[in-house]
Design a protein around this motif. Structure first.
Motif, mmCIF file in Angstrom:
data_model
loop_
_atom_site.group_PDB
_atom_site.id
_atom_site.type_symbol
_atom_site.label_atom_id
_atom_site.label_comp_id
_atom_site.label_asym_id
_atom_site.label_seq_id
_atom_site.Cartn_x
_atom_site.Cartn_y
_atom_site.Cartn_z
ATOM 1 N N PHE A 239 0.847 -1.205 0.000
ATOM 2 C CA PHE A 239 0.000 0.000 0.000
ATOM 3 C C PHE A 239 0.879 1.251 0.000
ATOM 4 O O PHE A 239 0.646 2.206 -0.759
ATOM 5 N N ARG A 240 1.924 1.253 0.847
ATOM 6 C CA ARG A 240 2.809 2.424 0.926
ATOM 7 C C ARG A 240 3.487 2.683 -0.419
ATOM 8 O O ARG A 240 3.506 3.816 -0.916
ATOM 9 N N GLY A 245 3.177 6.486 -5.799
ATOM 10 C CA GLY A 245 3.191 6.877 -7.208
ATOM 11 C C GLY A 245 1.823 7.110 -7.806
ATOM 12 O O GLY A 245 1.677 7.116 -9.035
ATOM 13 N N LEU A 246 0.816 7.306 -6.966
ATOM 14 C CA LEU A 246 -0.559 7.385 -7.490
ATOM 15 C C LEU A 246 -0.890 8.744 -8.106
ATOM 16 O O LEU A 246 -0.512 9.786 -7.551
ATOM 17 N N PRO A 247 -1.635 8.766 -9.219
ATOM 18 C CA PRO A 247 -2.142 10.053 -9.716
ATOM 19 C C PRO A 247 -3.255 10.574 -8.803
ATOM 20 O O PRO A 247 -3.835 9.822 -8.004
ATOM 21 N N VAL A 354 -8.434 -0.436 15.601
ATOM 22 C CA VAL A 354 -8.542 -0.210 14.162
ATOM 23 C C VAL A 354 -7.532 0.864 13.809
ATOM 24 O O VAL A 354 -7.656 2.011 14.235
ATOM 25 N N VAL A 355 -6.490 0.484 13.071
ATOM 26 C CA VAL A 355 -5.511 1.472 12.612
ATOM 27 C C VAL A 355 -5.917 1.881 11.197
ATOM 28 O O VAL A 355 -6.063 1.030 10.318
ATOM 29 N N GLY A 356 -6.136 3.174 11.010
ATOM 30 C CA GLY A 356 -6.552 3.671 9.696
ATOM 31 C C GLY A 356 -5.454 4.533 9.090
ATOM 32 O O GLY A 356 -4.847 5.354 9.776
ATOM 33 N N VAL A 357 -5.180 4.336 7.823
ATOM 34 C CA VAL A 357 -4.196 5.156 7.117
ATOM 35 C C VAL A 357 -4.918 5.820 5.952
ATOM 36 O O VAL A 357 -5.535 5.129 5.143
ATOM 37 N N ARG A 358 -4.907 7.135 5.885
ATOM 38 C CA ARG A 358 -5.498 7.850 4.737
ATOM 39 C C ARG A 358 -4.370 8.492 3.938
ATOM 40 O O ARG A 358 -3.533 9.204 4.507
ATOM 41 N N HIS A 359 -4.371 8.245 2.645
ATOM 42 C CA HIS A 359 -3.376 8.855 1.764
ATOM 43 C C HIS A 359 -3.842 10.269 1.426
ATOM 44 O O HIS A 359 -4.925 10.456 0.877
#
Ligand SMILES: Cc1cc2nc3c(=O)[nH]c(=O)nc-3n(C[C@H](O)[C@H](O)[C@H](O)COP(=O)(O)OP(=O)(O)OC[C@H]3O[C@@H](n4cnc5c(N)ncnc54)[C@H](O)[C@@H]3O)c2cc1C
Length: 432
Positions: A239-240, A245-247, A354-359
Motif C-alpha cells: 500500500f505504501r 506513485g498514485l495520480p 482499528v488502525v486507519g491510514v489515509r493517503h
C-alpha cells in the motif's frame, strides 16, 4: 427582534418552551435519553435541559436563554465526534433541523444543522451530483466539515471546506450572521479550520456539490493471520509503495483491524488481523483496474470489491460499523509512512484496535483558495487509531477506559515525521 428573557434558572424550561418551535425536555423526560445519546456511547451528556431545535430562530432563543441564565450551550447532532460531556446547561439538539435545498444549476446545497451526508447523497443523486462526504454517510454534514472534511475523493476534489460558500451562524447571545469569505474572512477561516467556539452554532451551510461520476470504488481485503502471531506486513508495505506513485484521480485508505475472539463476530474474523485497502477513483473501471494491477498482484486479496460505484453506495468502500458504540481514538499527520510503523501495525496485539491510514496529497495539498486553519494540507498521510471501550467504564472513569484500550500505542512507531493531528479524527473521552 427577540423578546427579553427571564434570568431565573427555575424558569429555564418555561422560557424555552414558550419560545421555540421545537421540543424542550427535562433531563428525566422519557424522550430525553434518545435526544442526548448519539453514536458515541462513551460520553454521556448531563444537561439541565434539552432543547431540540427546528429552526435558526429556535437556536437564537436557546443561545439567548443560555447567555441570560449564564449557562453553557452544548451542540449535539449525531454524536459521532462527541468528546466532552455537557455538565449542566442547555443541550441543543440540531437533529430536527433537516432542510436540504439543492441548486442544481449552481451545483450547491444548503443544509440545515440536522442533516447527514447520507441524506445529501440521496437527494443529490437525482441531479447526478454527489456530496464531498467521507467514509461513513451517517456523520453530520456540518460537523464533518469543521476542520477539513476528508472525503472519499479528496485527492481529486480537495477538502470539504474548500467547497463551503457560506455558514449561517448563531453567536453566543443569539446574533445570527451569514459568514462568507467576503463578509467576515477571519471568522470564515476559523470555522473552516478549527470550527465553532463554545456556544457558537452553525445553523446552516451552503457548500458545493461534486459531479457523481466517473466513480469506481471498493476494497481489497487481506487476512494477515491470527492475532497473537506476527502478521505479514507485505500488503501494508505494498500500500505504501503503491500510493507513493498514485495520480490525483485515486484516493485510497487502509485499515488494519485486530479482531478479538468474540462470539458476536463472524467466524472468519474472530481472532484474525485483517487489512482492508479502500479505493475510490475518479475514473472508469478499466483505467482503475490498470492503476490497481500492481497492488492487486502484491496484496493477493481474499476479497476484491473494486468496481463501478454510485455515490449512494459509498458506505461499502470502508464498510464501517453502523451500530452506536463507545470508542476512543487519536491520530497523527505524517510527512511519510515509515516502514517500521507498518511493521508494528502488522504485529499489533492487545485490545481491539482499528488502525486507519489515509493517503493525502493531490488536491488535499493545494493551497486553499481562501485562507483557513485546516491542518493536514502539507501532510502526506493521516494515521488514526481507534479502540472500542466499555461504555460504563468510559462514563465513570474516562482515564481508566482510555488507558486500558490505549490506541495511541499503534501511533508511537510513526512518530518521527509527525506534523500534528487532524481534529476530526480525535474520538471519545479524554485520558485525563
Ligand atoms: C465512523 C466514522 C467515520 C468517519 N469518517 C470520516 C471521514 O471519512 N472524513 C472525515 O473528515 N471525518 C470522518 N469522521 C469524523 C467526523 O466527521 C467527526 O467526528 C465529526 O465531528 C462528526 O460530526 P457530527 O456532527 O456527526 O457529530 P457530533 O458529535 O454531533 O458533533 C461533533 C462536534 O461538532 C459540534 N457540532 C456539530 N454540529 C454543529 C453545529 N451545527 N454547530 C456547532 N457545533 C456543531 C458538536 O458540538 C461536537 O463538538 C468519521 C467519524 C466516525 C465516527
Amino acid at each position: 427582534m427577540l423578546d427579553p428573557v427571564s434570568t431565573s434558572t427555575s424558569t429555564l424550561l418555561d422560557d424555552l418552551t414558550a419560545r421555540i418551535d421545537g421540543s424542550v425536555l427535562a433531563p428525566d423526560a422519557p424522550a430525553a435519553p434518545a435526544a442526548t445519546t448519539g453514536f458515541q456511547l462513551g460520553v454521556r451528556h448531563r444537561p439541565d435541559v434539552v432543547a431540540a431545535a427546528r429552526t435558526a430562530d429556535d437556536v437564537r432563543v436557546a443561545a439567548r436563554v443560555a447567555a441570560d441564565h449564564d449557562l453553557p450551550l452544548t451542540v449535539h447532532h449525531t454524536g459521532h465526534g462527541t468528546r466532552v460531556p455537557a455538565a449542566g446547561g442547555i443541550l441543543l439538539s440540531t437533529a430536527g433541523m433537516d432542510g436540504i435545498a439543492i441548486d442544481p444549476a449552481a451545483r450547491t446545497v444548503r443544509v440545515g444543522a440536522g442533516v447527514t451526508w447520507g441524506e445529501v447523497t440521496d437527494a443529490a443523486d437525482r441531479f447526478d451530483l454527489m456530496a464531498p462526504s467521507g467514509s461513513f454517510p451517517g456523520v453530520g454534514a456540518i460537523g464533518y466539515t469543521f476542520g477539513g472534511g476528508l472525503g472519499l475523493t479528496g485527492r481529486t476534489d480537495g477538502w470539504a471546506v474548500d467547497h463551503v460558500r457560506a455558514f449561517e451562524v448563531v453567536g453566543t447571545g443569539g446574533a445570527l450572521d451569514e459568514v462568507t469569505a467576503d463578509t467576515d474572512p477571519d471568522r470564515f477561516a476559523r470555522l473552516r479550520g478549527t470550527g465553532p467556539v463554545p456556544g457558537e452554532v452553525v445553523t446552516a451551510m451552503t457548500i458545493g456539490l461534486l459531479p457523481a461520476g466517473p466513480l469506481t470504488g471498493g476494497a481489497l481485503v487481506h487476512d494477515l493471520g491470527p492475532v497473537g502471531e506476527p502478521g505479514d506486513p507485505a500488503p501494508l508495505h505494498a500500500f505504501r509503495e503503491w500510493t507513493a506513485g498514485l495520480p490525483d484521480t485515486v484516493t485510497a485508505g487502509m485499515s488494519v483491524v485486530t479482531y478479538p475472539d468474540w462470539d458476536v463476530l463472524p467466524p472468519h474474523l474472530r481472532g484474525r488481523r485483517v487489512a482492508r485497502i479502500a479505493v475510490t477513483a475518479r475514473a472508469g473501471s478499466a483505467q482503475t483496474d490498470r492503476l490497481l494491477a500492481p497492488l492487486r498482484a502484491a496484496v493477493r486479496p481474499d476479497e476484491d470489491t473494486v468496481g463501478p460505484l454510485r455515490p449512494v453506495e459509498s458506505s461499502r468502500v470502508y464498510a464501517e460499523p453502523e451500530m452506536p458504540h463507545a470508542y476512543t481514538g487519536e491520530n497523527v499527520l505524517l510527512d511519510a509512512l515509515e516502514p517500521a510503523g507498518l511493521d508494528a501495525v502488522a504485529a499489533l496485539d492487545g485490545p481491539m484496535t482499528v488502525v486507519g491510514v489515509r493517503h493525502l496529497g493531490g488536491a488535499l495539498a493545494g493551497p486553499a483558495a481562501v485562507p483557513d486553519t485546516v491542518s493536514g494540507r502539507s501532510a502526506a498521510y493521516l494515521v488514526s487509531a481507534l479502540s472500542p471501550i466499555d461504555p460504563e467504564q468510559a462514563v465513570a472513569d474516562p482515564s481508566a477506559a482510555v488507558a486500558a484500550a490505549d490506541p495511541s500505542r499503534a501511533l508511537r512507531p510513526f512518530g518521527s515525521s509527525a506534523r500534528g493531528e487532524s481534529p476530526g479524527f480525535r474520538f471519545g473521552p479524554h485520558a485525563g
